[in-house]
Write an enzyme that holds these catalytic residues in place. Structure first.
Site, short mmCIF file in Angstrom:
data_model
loop_
_atom_site.label_atom_id
_atom_site.label_comp_id
_atom_site.label_asym_id
_atom_site.label_seq_id
_atom_site.Cartn_x
_atom_site.Cartn_y
_atom_site.Cartn_z
N HIS A 121 0.84 -1.21 0.00
CA HIS A 121 0.00 0.00 0.00
C HIS A 121 0.87 1.26 0.00
CE1 HIS A 121 -2.76 -2.84 2.34
NE2 HIS A 121 -3.52 -2.49 1.32
N LYS A 181 -0.87 -6.35 -8.09
CA LYS A 181 -1.12 -7.59 -7.34
C LYS A 181 -2.55 -8.06 -7.58
CE LYS A 181 -2.13 -9.57 -3.37
NZ LYS A 181 -3.19 -9.15 -2.49
P1 AMP Z 1 -6.46 -3.57 -0.48
O1 AMP Z 1 -6.29 -2.83 0.79
O2 AMP Z 1 -6.03 -5.00 -0.42
O3 AMP Z 1 -7.82 -3.36 -1.11
O4 AMP Z 1 -5.43 -2.92 -1.50
C1 AMP Z 1 -5.46 -1.53 -1.79
C2 AMP Z 1 -4.59 -1.27 -3.01
O5 AMP Z 1 -3.24 -1.68 -2.72
C3 AMP Z 1 -5.03 -2.09 -4.24
O6 AMP Z 1 -4.89 -1.27 -5.41
C4 AMP Z 1 -4.05 -3.23 -4.25
O7 AMP Z 1 -3.84 -3.78 -5.54
C5 AMP Z 1 -2.80 -2.57 -3.72
N1 AMP Z 1 -1.87 -3.56 -3.17
C6 AMP Z 1 -2.14 -4.48 -2.19
N2 AMP Z 1 -1.07 -5.27 -1.97
C7 AMP Z 1 -0.10 -4.84 -2.83
C8 AMP Z 1 1.25 -5.26 -3.09
N3 AMP Z 1 1.81 -6.27 -2.43
N4 AMP Z 1 1.95 -4.60 -4.03
C9 AMP Z 1 1.37 -3.57 -4.72
N5 AMP Z 1 0.12 -3.13 -4.52
C10 AMP Z 1 -0.62 -3.76 -3.59
#
Ligand code: AMP
Length: 251
Positions: A35, A147
Site C-alpha cells: 500500500h 497484485k
Molecule cells: P487492499 O487494501 O487489499 O484493497 O489494496 C489496496 C490497493 O493496494 C489495491 O490497489 C491493491 O492492488 C494494492 N496492493 C495491495 N497489496 C499490494 C502489493 N503487495 N503490491 C502492490 N500493490 C498492492
C-alpha cells in the site's frame, strides 16, 4: 493530515483541498509496504494525496472472511501521516451505502472469470465502491496495485466505459524477501502456512505451463482455485487453510 470519518463533512469541506493534480489511493487498511508504495508514487506525482481506508462489505462473498479481515487503524494513520498524506477518508458502510446497495456497477464478462468465478458478486462490490469513492474524491490520478491484476483491468475498463475523468495508474507488486506478495491477509497465516506461502509465486514463475504450476501448488498443500494464462500474464488464486492468496507474474 486531516482525517474525515464523515462523508457529509468531507463533501462540505472538499473545496478547501484545491491543489492539483489530486491523487487518490483507495485501500481496505491493515496497511503494509505494498500500500505504502502506491502512496509514495501518489505523493511524488500529485500536489495533494487522498487515501481512503474502508473495508468494503459488498466485495466479500464470504461473511467470515469479512469478519476476520484485519484492522489496525492507529498504525494505519501513523503510517499515512509519516508518508506525507494530506487527507484520509475513513467512512463507515452506512455512509457509503446510503441506498443500501440498490445501485451497483456490474460487468458481465471478465468479472465472471478467474476470481469472479470463485467469488460471486465480488467484482460488483469492487467496481461499485471504486466508482463511489472516485466520485466522492474527484482525483486526477488514482493508484492501484498489479497484485490485484483482474481488479486493475476491470477498473480500467469501467473508467473507460463510463468516460470517467480520471487517470488510472498501475503500480508493481511489492513482495517480501522470500517472494510472497504483500497482502493484509498474510497476517492471518499461521507459522507453517507462512513458510509454505512463497511457493505460490515460485510456482507461477518457475513453471512452463499453468497446469504445471497448478500441480506444484497442490503438492505444496494449496487448494487451488485457478491458475490461468491470460495474454502475457499468469494469474492464480489458492488457499492455505481458510486464507486465500492471489498472485500473478508476467510471462
Ligand atoms: P487492499 O487494501 O487489499 O484493497 O489494496 C489496496 C490497493 O493496494 C489495491 O490497489 C491493491 O492492488 C494494492 N496492493 C495491495 N497489496 C499490494 C502489493 N503487495 N503490491 C502492490 N500493490 C498492492
Amino acid at each position: 493530515m486531516k482525517v474525515f470519518e464523515s462523508v457529509a463533512e468531507w463533501q462540505a469541506r472538499r473545496h478547501e483541498f484545491v491543489a492539483r493534480p489530486l491523487g487518490f489511493v483507495p485501500t481496505m487498511g491493515a496497511l503494509h509496504q505494498g500500500h505504502l508504495s502506491l502512496v509514495k508514487t501518489c505523493t511524488a506525482e500529485n500536489a495533494l494525496t487522498v487515501v481512503s481506508v474502508f473495508v468494503n462489505p459488498t466485495q466479500f462473498d464470504d461473511k467470515q472472511d469479512f469478519e476476520k479481515y484485519p484492522a489496525d487503524t492507529r498504525s494505519d494513520l501513523a503510517r499515512l501521516e509519516a508518508a506525507g498524506v494530506d487527507v484520509v477518508l475513513m467512512p463507515d458502510a452506512t455512509q457509503i451505502y446510503r441506498d443500501e446497495y440498490r445501485f451497483k456497477v456490474t460487468e458481465s464478462e471478465f468479472s465472471r472469470r478467474l476470481c469472479g468465478a470463485h467469488r460471486p458478486g465480488h467484482f460488483d462490490g469492487v467496481l461499485t465502491v471504486v466508482m463511489r469513492l472516485l466520485n466522492l474524491v474527484g482525483p486526477d490520478n488514482a493508484y492501484f496495485g498489479e497484485k490485484d491484476y483482474q481488479q486493475l483491468q476491470l477498473i480500467r475498463d469501467m473508467v473507460s466505459a463510463f468516460f470517467m475523468p480520471v487517470n488510472i495508474v498501475a503500480c508493481p507488486t511489492v513482495r517480501e524477501a522470500d517472494g510472497l506478495a504483500m497482502s493484509s491477509r498474510n497476517r492471518l497465516l499461521d507459522e507453517n502456512q507462512r513458510a509454505r506461502a512463497p511457493a505460490l509465486y515460485a510456482a507461477l514463475k518457475s513453471s512452463r505451463t499453468a497446469d504445471e504450476a497448478r500441480h506444484k501448488l497442490i503438492d505444496e498443500g494449496f487448494v487451488v482455485d485457478y491458475v490461468e494464462d491470460l495474454e502475457h500474464r499468469r494469474l492464480a488464486a489458492a488457499r492455505l487453510g481458510s486464507t486465500r492468496l492471489i498472485d500473478n507474474v508476467e510471462i
